[in-house]
Design an enzyme around this catalytic site. Sequence first.
Site, mmCIF file in Angstrom:
data_model
loop_
_atom_site.group_PDB
_atom_site.id
_atom_site.type_symbol
_atom_site.label_atom_id
_atom_site.label_comp_id
_atom_site.label_asym_id
_atom_site.label_seq_id
_atom_site.Cartn_x
_atom_site.Cartn_y
_atom_site.Cartn_z
ATOM 1 C CG ASP A 51 8.250 8.911 -5.789
ATOM 2 O OD1 ASP A 51 8.066 8.208 -4.785
ATOM 3 O OD2 ASP A 51 8.231 10.154 -5.781
ATOM 4 C CG HIS A 88 2.708 2.912 -1.753
ATOM 5 N ND1 HIS A 88 1.997 2.930 -0.588
ATOM 6 C CD2 HIS A 88 3.141 4.175 -1.960
ATOM 7 C CE1 HIS A 88 1.993 4.159 -0.094
ATOM 8 N NE2 HIS A 88 2.676 4.932 -0.902
#
Length: 439
Positions: A373, A315
């Site tokens: 996710d 991320h």
Amino acid sequence: MSSSATPAGKKTVTVSLEGSNRSTNLPVFSGSIGPDVVDIRKLYGDLGVFTFDPGYGATASCESKITYIDGDAGVLLYRGYPIEQLAEKSDFIEVSYLLMYGELPTAEQLETFRKGVTYHTMVHEQLRRFFDGFRRDAHPMAVICGVVGALAAFYHDNLDINDPKQREIAAYRLIAKIPTIAAWAYKYSIGQPFMYPRNDLSYAENFLYMLNAVPAEPWKNNPILSRAMDRILVLHADHEQNASTSTVRLAGSTGANPFACVAAGIAALWGPAHGGANEAVLKMLAEIGTPENIPQFIREVKDKNSHTKLMGFGHRVYKNFDPRAKIMKETCHEVLAELGIKDEPLLDMAMELERIALSDEYFISRKLYPNVDFYSGIILKAMGIPTSMFTVLFAVARTVGWVSQWKEMIEDPSQRIGRPRQLYTGASQRDYLPVARRG
Ligand code: SDX
């Protein structure tokens, strides 16, 4: 800069250009929490240089009061409230009110907002015809991107973005209609009749109803699944200035109508590096096939030439666990237990992949952890939602975040059209050459 951002004492950053006698003092501003910012707006005027930050890794594009992320500590706050508390104690409609208006609603405010959303869930009957223009096997993200953008063609009288009332009605319409449009995209893809929204159901129940019910028989809500769906929507609702939200803000900065801006956000979210990752995680797990293949897959990921990424990991901001991934993982176990799924090979594989990755120097050194996710797709698959609908669901949830950020931008008195500059490395000026003299 609005009054909320305070000059950090009299802190300034002095920038001097070596080889010239030019320098400038740039003001430093502090937010309520998080890093200070250096206001570079006069840099080009004073020194004739731009800053350079491809991917905007170190650039604050705006001032916002909506969502705060501490990537090192793994903290996510919606209007100051920790995501863990909202996921456990609140629901998507209440969180939507919070994101839109900045405070948790009173019982009366909540009821008014809930009703306002409920009574906007139907779409113009002519909008149904848009679906017929798509192939049945069209990706549902292509469908909702087109249909949401087309909403602007139905509300000509409500597109004055400078009128607060029109901004609010557009916000209600987008939040309320996106589940209907998303569910209809799915129904269209499987050739089943569209289910109209029901005003007696909650937002999450209604979404599951429109996705799964058929006219031929009554539909029964499973409270565990609708609670799980509601929590998944809460977890995906907003996330600071991510790529799709920045797209919505940039589109909105030109004065484009909110339907066009959200359609642009949907398009940006679709990418596998962003919202498309949940779909990509399931494809990755299927390609790995068995836990025995995980070591070979990890070797491929570490081989730069393979361009293989561990989808659902990493991320730009979180250099610790994504707090949403932790909640998603817990929800995964709850949903599988509720559905009586004892051993889900995909979950076993994901957990083994996580275990191996988190003990591997490549991932540790790069601070790569599971993001929102990584587990969401496993829950959605267990709930019977097809992989192609995973990113659509992300868009359903994020619409309230996009709309809240768009509204904040429009209402910011310092707002101006977004227009980045560049470092030009192309040809210097040269004269045109007739074709006879080329080559
Ligand atoms: C979302 O921004 C948001 O807030 C987004 C989001 C939201 O709610 O809006 O949180 C939703 O988009 C979550 C992210 C979903 N995407 C994925 O899961 C796709 C896989 N992840 C990567 O593509 C990547 O981690 C990104 C895109 C998420 C972040 O990329 P960055 O910040 O540009 O990081 P990078 O590419 O510079 O990576 C740094 C290093 C590189 O290696 P080196 O060049 O240093 O050797 O880490 C490596 C990368 O190759 N790396 C990965 C990796 N992610 C980064 N290596 C293997 N697998 C990965 N997933």
